[in-house]
Design a protein around this motif. Structure first.
Motif, PDB file in Angstrom:
ATOM      1  N   MET A 257      -9.023  -5.373  -2.096  1.00 48.98           N
ATOM      2  CA  MET A 257      -9.085  -5.017  -0.675  1.00 48.98           C
ATOM      3  C   MET A 257      -8.224  -3.808  -0.365  1.00 48.98           C
ATOM      4  N   LEU A 258      -7.064  -3.740  -0.977  1.00 44.98           N
ATOM      5  CA  LEU A 258      -6.202  -2.576  -0.762  1.00 44.98           C
ATOM      6  C   LEU A 258      -6.873  -1.301  -1.263  1.00 44.98           C
ATOM      7  N   ARG A 259      -7.494  -1.389  -2.422  1.00 49.68           N
ATOM      8  CA  ARG A 259      -8.148  -0.202  -2.976  1.00 49.68           C
ATOM      9  C   ARG A 259      -9.405   0.156  -2.191  1.00 49.68           C
ATOM     10  N   ASP A 260      -9.973  -0.816  -1.496  1.00 49.91           N
ATOM     11  CA  ASP A 260     -11.130  -0.571  -0.633  1.00 49.91           C
ATOM     12  C   ASP A 260     -10.717  -0.166   0.782  1.00 49.91           C
ATOM     13  N   ARG A 261      -9.390  -0.021   0.998  1.00 53.57           N
ATOM     14  CA  ARG A 261      -8.831   0.349   2.303  1.00 53.57           C
ATOM     15  C   ARG A 261      -9.097  -0.704   3.381  1.00 53.57           C
ATOM     16  N   GLN A 262      -9.233  -1.935   2.966  1.00 55.12           N
ATOM     17  CA  GLN A 262      -9.367  -3.036   3.923  1.00 55.12           C
ATOM     18  C   GLN A 262      -7.983  -3.639   4.145  1.00 55.12           C
ATOM     19  N   TYR A 263      -7.128  -2.864   4.817  1.00 57.35           N
ATOM     20  CA  TYR A 263      -5.717  -3.219   4.886  1.00 57.35           C
ATOM     21  C   TYR A 263      -5.462  -4.502   5.663  1.00 57.35           C
ATOM     22  N   GLU A 264      -6.117  -4.660   6.794  1.00 57.40           N
ATOM     23  CA  GLU A 264      -5.874  -5.855   7.601  1.00 57.40           C
ATOM     24  C   GLU A 264      -6.303  -7.117   6.860  1.00 57.40           C
ATOM     25  N   MET A 265      -7.444  -7.045   6.182  1.00 55.24           N
ATOM     26  CA  MET A 265      -7.906  -8.202   5.418  1.00 55.24           C
ATOM     27  C   MET A 265      -6.953  -8.495   4.258  1.00 55.24           C
ATOM     28  N   ALA A 266      -6.426  -7.447   3.627  1.00 50.28           N
ATOM     29  CA  ALA A 266      -5.481  -7.654   2.527  1.00 50.28           C
ATOM     30  C   ALA A 266      -4.196  -8.301   3.031  1.00 50.28           C
ATOM     31  N   LEU A 267      -3.704  -7.864   4.186  1.00 47.44           N
ATOM     32  CA  LEU A 267      -2.485  -8.455   4.738  1.00 47.44           C
ATOM     33  C   LEU A 267      -2.715  -9.905   5.152  1.00 47.44           C
ATOM     34  N   ASP A 268      -3.885 -10.188   5.712  1.00 47.32           N
ATOM     35  CA  ASP A 268      -4.208 -11.582   6.050  1.00 47.32           C
ATOM     36  C   ASP A 268      -4.244 -12.449   4.798  1.00 47.32           C
ATOM     37  N   ARG A 269      -4.788 -11.906   3.712  1.00 44.05           N
ATOM     38  CA  ARG A 269      -4.848 -12.655   2.458  1.00 44.05           C
ATOM     39  C   ARG A 269      -3.442 -12.917   1.917  1.00 44.05           C
ATOM     40  N   LEU A 270      -2.550 -11.920   2.036  1.00 40.36           N
ATOM     41  CA  LEU A 270      -1.167 -12.124   1.592  1.00 40.36           C
ATOM     42  C   LEU A 270      -0.489 -13.220   2.412  1.00 40.36           C
ATOM     43  N   ASP A 271      -0.730 -13.207   3.738  1.00 35.21           N
ATOM     44  CA  ASP A 271      -0.142 -14.256   4.589  1.00 35.21           C
ATOM     45  C   ASP A 271      -0.663 -15.634   4.198  1.00 35.21           C
ATOM     46  N   SER A 272      -1.958 -15.716   3.922  1.00 33.85           N
ATOM     47  CA  SER A 272      -2.529 -17.016   3.542  1.00 33.85           C
ATOM     48  C   SER A 272      -1.985 -17.476   2.187  1.00 33.85           C
ATOM     49  N   MET A 273      -1.730 -16.534   1.277  1.00 38.26           N
ATOM     50  CA  MET A 273      -1.132 -16.910  -0.007  1.00 38.26           C
ATOM     51  C   MET A 273       0.258 -17.498   0.193  1.00 38.26           C
ATOM     52  N   GLN A 274       1.050 -16.860   1.047  1.00 38.71           N
ATOM     53  CA  GLN A 274       2.395 -17.386   1.303  1.00 38.71           C
ATOM     54  C   GLN A 274       2.336 -18.749   1.983  1.00 38.71           C
ATOM     55  N   SER A 275       1.403 -18.888   2.925  1.00 39.83           N
ATOM     56  CA  SER A 275       1.276 -20.173   3.622  1.00 39.83           C
ATOM     57  C   SER A 275       0.867 -21.283   2.665  1.00 39.83           C
ATOM     58  N   ALA A 276       0.057 -20.933   1.677  1.00 38.48           N
ATOM     59  CA  ALA A 276      -0.397 -21.926   0.705  1.00 38.48           C
ATOM     60  C   ALA A 276       0.597 -22.129  -0.422  1.00 38.48           C
ATOM     61  N   GLY A 277       1.717 -21.437  -0.390  1.00 38.57           N
ATOM     62  CA  GLY A 277       2.722 -21.592  -1.429  1.00 38.57           C
ATOM     63  C   GLY A 277       2.386 -20.870  -2.721  1.00 38.57           C
ATOM     64  N   ILE A 278       1.477 -19.913  -2.658  1.00 40.31           N
ATOM     65  CA  ILE A 278       1.106 -19.143  -3.846  1.00 40.31           C
ATOM     66  C   ILE A 278       2.077 -17.972  -3.979  1.00 40.31           C
TER      67      ILE A 278
END
Length: 672
Positions: A257-278
């Motif tokens: 997503m970062l390489r595709d310039r989908q920054y907001e989606m990438a940041l949301d994915r990072l937040d979900s990873m942290q929330s899930a304990g990943i």
């Protein structure tokens, strides 16, 4: 945020753009660059509140201002078809689609599709180099899995060919072969998303569904070779299967997503990873911060940097902090600059370059943070940096932004002590600050006196700026009082700038208000009071006594002062002396001289001065019109008089002819 592939396909089609400010823009997409900067034509812009509409023929939108985009569904479908066809055309080696018969399912057709020629004639194959041909089938599968994980594309292709041709393995019964070929495309040089699409199409024809493991391999490939459409299809497939993504797959999705310039989606994915304990690996944090800074998304990069910094168990990469500081300071982003400076520079973990420190100093000056600016000077001073005017000026601006005039003036004293005397350019912003309030010049004078009492040098430019502020506030008496203390405060004594500031206070406000326009009749009839002319003559005598050489501004202001006196001969004397030095008065001063001579009925010299202005290339059209009116009134009086014309009338005639000639030539030019 939509991928670049869709925007490229949407060129020439209608598109809706919503900006982060809330405005919406409808138009036809003309162009899109790699930073998602858009050019639209036939544009209709709607304000954030929906009450105002604007129509434009064309507009340009920066990519970092876009909140979301909307394109027609048929454009999305067309983009998907184009992208898949282009990827299939680029498939090349590693794909499963081959020339030849594609008959029924399974059997030899499947073997023909998956086999690729892997070596040219005369080139030794990797299988033989590693003595793999004699291994049993189970061992070959083990080697295939390890090789695919490493992304050794050529060896994977040879192993698949060996298993199909020599060991009679059937692709329709062995999904492991497809999985290995897919995973091998993670190679940045030899792999591609197009080959993965081709392999998936062949799996579909063989009746094979991608397993969870194969989907993870696809996401691994898409982290290297981004493809928005394929990634979305894989994630949807996993959602339908109710399959949980492993940690590595989550990271691969973020990278893609970062390489595709989908920054907001990438940041949301990072937040979900942290929330899930990943666990989010340090390299992934760093990569996201780098990419966001590169895209000028500094607010998001700062938020991510703070999250990363809060995880104390992660190791720090100095280059990341330096890159954020460099990017933020170049963009004058105060919050990010201050955060990195306090976290890394103040404790001594990071030693920024001098050019970077200058950017930080500019940022501090804009934000009015004297603490940050002073600390930048500390860092630069520790490395024996030679400070220049620009460094001090930015520091002065920083303190002025916080109304700390005392420290700002103290910096001028430091400059004087460092043999870097401040000049008028250095004190411009201080002048603007002092003239805003009548009490500020007096407070500044008190600061200068305290510096002198403390034995610190007082630059004459600091006294001059106080004089200028008092003159601007119409306090000539106060300015003269400051001049009297100047000899005590400054060992160097006054300069020509000192006298020019005082002479400005002696001259008429009307003449100084607009130097390019002649005086109005009412203002010109007002004589300057005798004490102001006496003050101007005193200042001129002081300049001669102190051997201070005058400049063009000095003469210009002396002329204006003397023109207000009952007798203007002193003004004409200064005018002649000024011309003898090769200097010209300003257009407004020329006009004032001509008008004063005309009012004194000295038309001979008025004509000469106006001719000199013309020869110097100056346009005094308003003065000429005014003179024409004066001459017309005089002619009317002369026509009624019975006496003949004298010398004054002769001069009047010459001037009238000159003015009519100029006006006639200009009228003729307009007629042509």
């Amino acid at each position: 945020m939509l991928p670049l592939g869709l925007l490229t396909a949407a060129q020439g089609n209608p598109i809706l753009v919503e900006l982060k400010s809330g405005e919406t823009i409808n138009g036809h997409l003309v162009n899109c660059d790699t930073y998602m900067n858009l050019t639209l034509k036939e544009v209709v812009t709607t304000s954030a509140d929906g009450k105002h509409f604007f129509r434009l023929s064309e507009t340009y939108i920066r990519g970092n201002n876009i909140k979301f985009l909307r394109v027609p569904d048929e454009t999305i479908d067309r983009a998907k078809d184009q992208q898949q066809s282009q990827q299939a055309a680029r498939g090349g080696r590693g794909g499963m689609q081959q020339r030849g018969d594609h008959g029924g399912r399974g059997g030899d057709r499947g073997r023909d599709e998956i086999i690729q020629p892997t070596a040219k004639s005369g080139r030794r194959r990797l299988v033989e180099d590693q003595n793999l041909r004699d291994k049993d089938t189970l061992a070959l599968y083990g080697v295939l899995r390890r090789t695919a994980t490493l992304g050794v594309t050529k060896l994977v292709e040879e192993l698949v060919e060996l298993l199909i041709k020599d060991r009679r393995e059937k692709p329709s019964e062995s999904p492991e072969l497809y999985h290995a070929l897919i995973e091998a495309n993670a190679n940045h040089e030899h792999g591609s998303a197009g080959r993965v699409v081709t392999l998936l199409e062949e799996m579909q024809r063989e009746g094979l569904e991608p397993s969870d493991r194969t989907c993870d391999a696809i996401l691994k490939v898409l982290a290297v070779h981004p493809d928005y459409v394929l990634r979305a299809a894989v994630l949807e497939h996993l959602r339908v299967l109710w399959a949980d993504l492993p940690a590595d797959a989550h990271r691969n999705v973020v990278v893609g997503m970062l390489r595709d310039r989908q920054y907001e989606m990438a940041l949301d994915r990072l937040d979900s990873m942290q929330s899930a304990g990943i666990r989010v690996e340090p390299w992934l944090w760093d990569m996201a911060i780098y990419v966001l800074c590169e895209a000028d998304e500094i607010d998001e990069a700062l938020a991510l940097l703070k999250k990363r910094d809060a995880l104390a168990e992660l190791s720090y990469e100095p280059s990341v902090w330096a890159y954020v500081l460099d990017t933020a300071s170049r963009a004058f982003h105060y919050n990010a600059t201050l955060y990195v400076w306090r976290k890394r520079v103040e404790p001594g973990y990071l030693n920024p370059a001098s050019g970077l420190c200058l950017n930080v100093l500019c940022t501090a000056a804009r934000a009015g943070d004297p603490v940050l600016a002073t600390d930048v000077f500390r860092v630069l001073g520790n490395r024996a940096t030679v400070f220049e005017h620009q460094h001090y000026e930015m520091l002065i601006d920083t303190y002025l932004a916080t109304d700390d005039v005392k420290t700002a003036i103290s910096i001028l004293s430091v400059m004087e002590g460092a043999k870097m005397a401040p000049d008028a350019a250095t004190t411009r912003n201080l002048f603007k600050h002092l003239r805003a309030d009548a009490s500020r010049p007096h407070a500044a004078l008190a600061v200068l006196q305290s510096l002198h009492e403390a034995g610190k040098p007082v630059p004459v430019a600091a006294v001059n700026v106080v004089l200028e502020a008092l003159v601007h506030l119409m306090d000539l008496a106060g300015a003269l009082d400051v001049y009297k203390t100047l000899h005590t405060l400054c060992a160097r004594g006054p300069t020509v700038a000192t006298f020019n500031a005082l002479l400005r206070g002696c001259s008429s406000d009307a003449s100084e208000a607009d130097a390019d326009e002649p005086l109005d009749a009412d203002a010109a009839d007002q004589d300057l009071t005798s004490d102001k002319k006496a003050t101007a003559m005193f200042l001129a005598a002081e300049m001669r006594a102190l051997a201070v050489a005058p400049d063009a501004v000095t003469y210009d202001r002396l002329i204006l002062v003397c023109l207000r006196a009952p007798d203007c001969e002193d003004a004409l004397r200064y005018y002649a002396e000024m011309r003898s030095r090769g200097w010209l008065p300003r257009p407004g001063t020329f006009a004032a001289v001509v008008k004063r001579l005309a009012r004194d009925a000295d038309f001979e010299r008025a004509a000469e001065v106006l001719a000199q202005a013309r020869d110097a290339g100056l346009e005094l059209a308003r003065t000429e019109r005014w003179l024409e009116q004066v001459l017309w009134r005089r002619r009317r009086r002369d026509e009624a008089a019975e006496a003949g014309a004298g010398a004054g009338a002769e001069g009047e005639g010459r001037l009238a002819g000159f003015v009519r000639e100029r006006l006639g030539a200009r009228a003729l030019g307009r007629g042509m």
